[in-house]
Scaffold this active site. Structure first.
Site, mmCIF file in Angstrom:
data_model
loop_
_atom_site.group_PDB
_atom_site.id
_atom_site.type_symbol
_atom_site.label_atom_id
_atom_site.label_comp_id
_atom_site.label_asym_id
_atom_site.label_seq_id
_atom_site.Cartn_x
_atom_site.Cartn_y
_atom_site.Cartn_z
ATOM 1 N N SER A 124 -1.595 -10.882 -18.167
ATOM 2 C CA SER A 124 -2.098 -10.278 -16.926
ATOM 3 C C SER A 124 -1.144 -10.310 -15.749
ATOM 4 O O SER A 124 -1.396 -9.652 -14.742
ATOM 5 C CB SER A 124 -3.425 -10.934 -16.532
ATOM 6 O OG SER A 124 -4.439 -10.590 -17.442
ATOM 7 N N LYS A 132 -3.938 -12.256 -5.667
ATOM 8 C CA LYS A 132 -4.994 -11.756 -6.538
ATOM 9 C C LYS A 132 -6.309 -12.390 -6.116
ATOM 10 O O LYS A 132 -6.363 -13.598 -5.832
ATOM 11 C CB LYS A 132 -4.649 -12.105 -7.981
ATOM 12 C CG LYS A 132 -5.620 -11.604 -9.039
ATOM 13 C CD LYS A 132 -5.088 -11.968 -10.420
ATOM 14 C CE LYS A 132 -5.983 -11.474 -11.549
ATOM 15 N NZ LYS A 132 -5.400 -11.775 -12.879
ATOM 16 N N SER A 192 -4.864 -8.173 -15.927
ATOM 17 C CA SER A 192 -5.890 -8.056 -14.910
ATOM 18 C C SER A 192 -5.377 -8.099 -13.479
ATOM 19 O O SER A 192 -6.118 -7.839 -12.529
ATOM 20 C CB SER A 192 -6.928 -9.163 -15.097
ATOM 21 O OG SER A 192 -6.322 -10.452 -14.972
#
Length: 467
Positions: A176, A78, A152
């Site tokens: 997330s 990420k 996210s």
């Protein structure tokens, strides 16, 4: 079968047997990214030179008999995880050209274990925001490109589901890791708070933030967590490492008791998701466990406390960005705009509630080995600036549904594992297993037993199926 269809554990076995090499697998992953990412937008930055150099080293180590725990396994990060000499944007135009000088510790641990970094992955801006990232665009769900992956860790969920990489790292402040795992039909774990060091990971809420693996199987989650866990002098919240997560996947679960809460955690669900959830509970029971009802009456208050903490700590991190709030995506701007209205007194009350709820949860789970609840209460919503989740009789803001079964366990710091449990209208649904602090092993045992007796985790998005 393409090597991109294999799990990390299967790849390690293939390397050991000599049926493929890390270089061949990395080339296949790079090709899969090229084939799929123009549509899905999971990848922020592809790193072919880095990946092929690491893969060549892994080839040599397998030949020399010096393979490390993740030798030659491709992974992606990420894009809030710092990578030395490689841009780390946080999904924001403010950091579009930001290049860290050091790696995040979890990235160093993955590399030292022989993992091969292939890409940096898209994220909601600053690991909050909304699905429509104003700078880099939305990530499209591999199961239906009109729908969100959730977030996210949006790119992480899509990349694993698409076979771009077998392992991705996500972060989790209110769901997330688990939301995109649920929406993309993969397996993800938010380990115990402090299990994985966050030094070098862009923060959102330091008392709620977690980092962890997103994979195609429980065994892979256990294997990666073994590598990235452990204390870090630069992160005083971290825990000493515990051994043997991979070994836990073979544990017999017969006779275990698993709690469920028919109240808050199951109160608001789409009828079709509810029916699938009940079927998955029957499948879980078929592994030899007993499921018992427990009462957790304080969940609504707990969710309010968690958001209060998140807003206060978000403001501390991002106060300097209030001046340019109009440059943020709509949902990110709305969240940041709410942060100055949390008082110090409210913040401290919410922090005090944490210990109370931890004890409440411990009492409710007394005599049980874990807690089970839906991984998600609704199907992935259609992408929009103001996304809504369909509960059957009405629609609600997607975060209300998305975080409902997740954010309470950020507040408690409990480990929580999401795993696929079927398809509804062609879209993934999932279970969540929640454990006691520092007891990820029980979750891995239960999750692996479920995956040995079901095939839900083997489902692949239609785009990856043979024509």
């Amino acid at each position: 079968m393409s090597p991109t269809d294999l799990t990390a554990s299967e790849l390690l076995a293939a390397y050991e047997s000599g049926t493929t090499t890390p270089t061949d697998v990395v080339r296949a992953c790079l090709a899969r990214i090229e084939e799929t990412d123009d549509v899905h937008n999971a990848v922020r930055l592809v790193l072919p030179e880095v990946a092929l150099a690491r893969a060549a080293e892994s080839d040599a180590r397998w030949k020399a008999g010096t393979a490390r725990p993740l030798e030659g396994v491709p992974y992606a990060l990420k894009d809030i995880v710092a990578t030395a000499g490689i841009t780390t944007t946080g999904g924001s135009a403010l950091f579009e050209d930001s290049v860290p000088t050091t790696d995040a510790l979890l990235e160093s641990r993955l590399a030292d274990a022989g993992g091969v970094l292939v890409a940096k992955l898209e994220t909601f801006e600053f690991a909050c925001g909304g699905a429509v990232n104003k700078t880099f665009g939305p990530v499209l769900n591999p199961w239906d490109t009109t729908r969100t992956t959730g977030g996210s860790s949006s790119g992480s969920g899509a990349a694993v589901a698409l076979g771009q990489v077998p392992v991705a790292i996500g972060t989790d402040t209110g769901g997330s890791i688990r939301i995109p795992s649920a929406f993309c039909g993969i397996t993800g774990i938010k380990a115990t708070y402090g299990r994985v060091p966050r030094h070098g990971v862009m923060g959102l809420s330091w008392t709620l933030d977690h980092a962890g693996p997103m994979t195609r199987s429980v065994e892979d989650c256990a294997r990666v967590l073994d590598v990235i866990q452990g204390a870090d002098p630069a992160d005083p919240t971290t825990l000493e490492a515990d051994a043997g997560f991979v070994e836990a996947v073979q544990r017999d679960v017969s006779g275990m008791k698993v709690a469920r809460n028919p109240g808050w955690l199951e109160a608001e669900m789409h009828p079709d998701v509810r029916a699938s959830y009940e079927a998955s509970l029957a499948e879980l029971a078929a592994t030899g466990v007993t499921i018992v009802d427990v009462d957790l009456p304080s969940f609504e208050l707990v969710v309010q406390a968690a958001w209060t903490i998140m807003f206060a700590e978000m403001l501390s991190y991002h106060e300097a960005h209030l001046f340019d709030i109009e440059s943020r995506d709509e949902m990110g701007a709305s969240l940041l705009a709410a942060t100055p209205f949390v008082s110090a007194a409210d913040y401290l009350r919410a922090l005090r509630l944490r210990n109370w709820f931890q004890r409440d949860l411990e009492r409710a789970m007394e005599g049980c080995d874990a807690l089970v609840c839906p991984g998600m209460t609704a199907l992935p919503p259609v992408i929009a600036d103001a996304m809504m989740s369909d509960l059957g009789d009405r629609e609600v803001p997607w975060l209300d549904a998305g975080c409902r079964t997740h954010v309470p366990f950020n507040l408690t710091g409990s480990p929580a594992l999401v795993l696929p449990s079927g398809l509804v209208s062609g879209l993934p649904v999932s279970l969540q297993l929640v454990g006691r602090p520092r007891d990820e092993s029980t979750l891995f045992a239960l999750g692996a037993a479920y995956q040995r007796t079901t095939t839900h985790h083997l489902n692949r998005p239609p785009a990856l199926l043979p024509a």
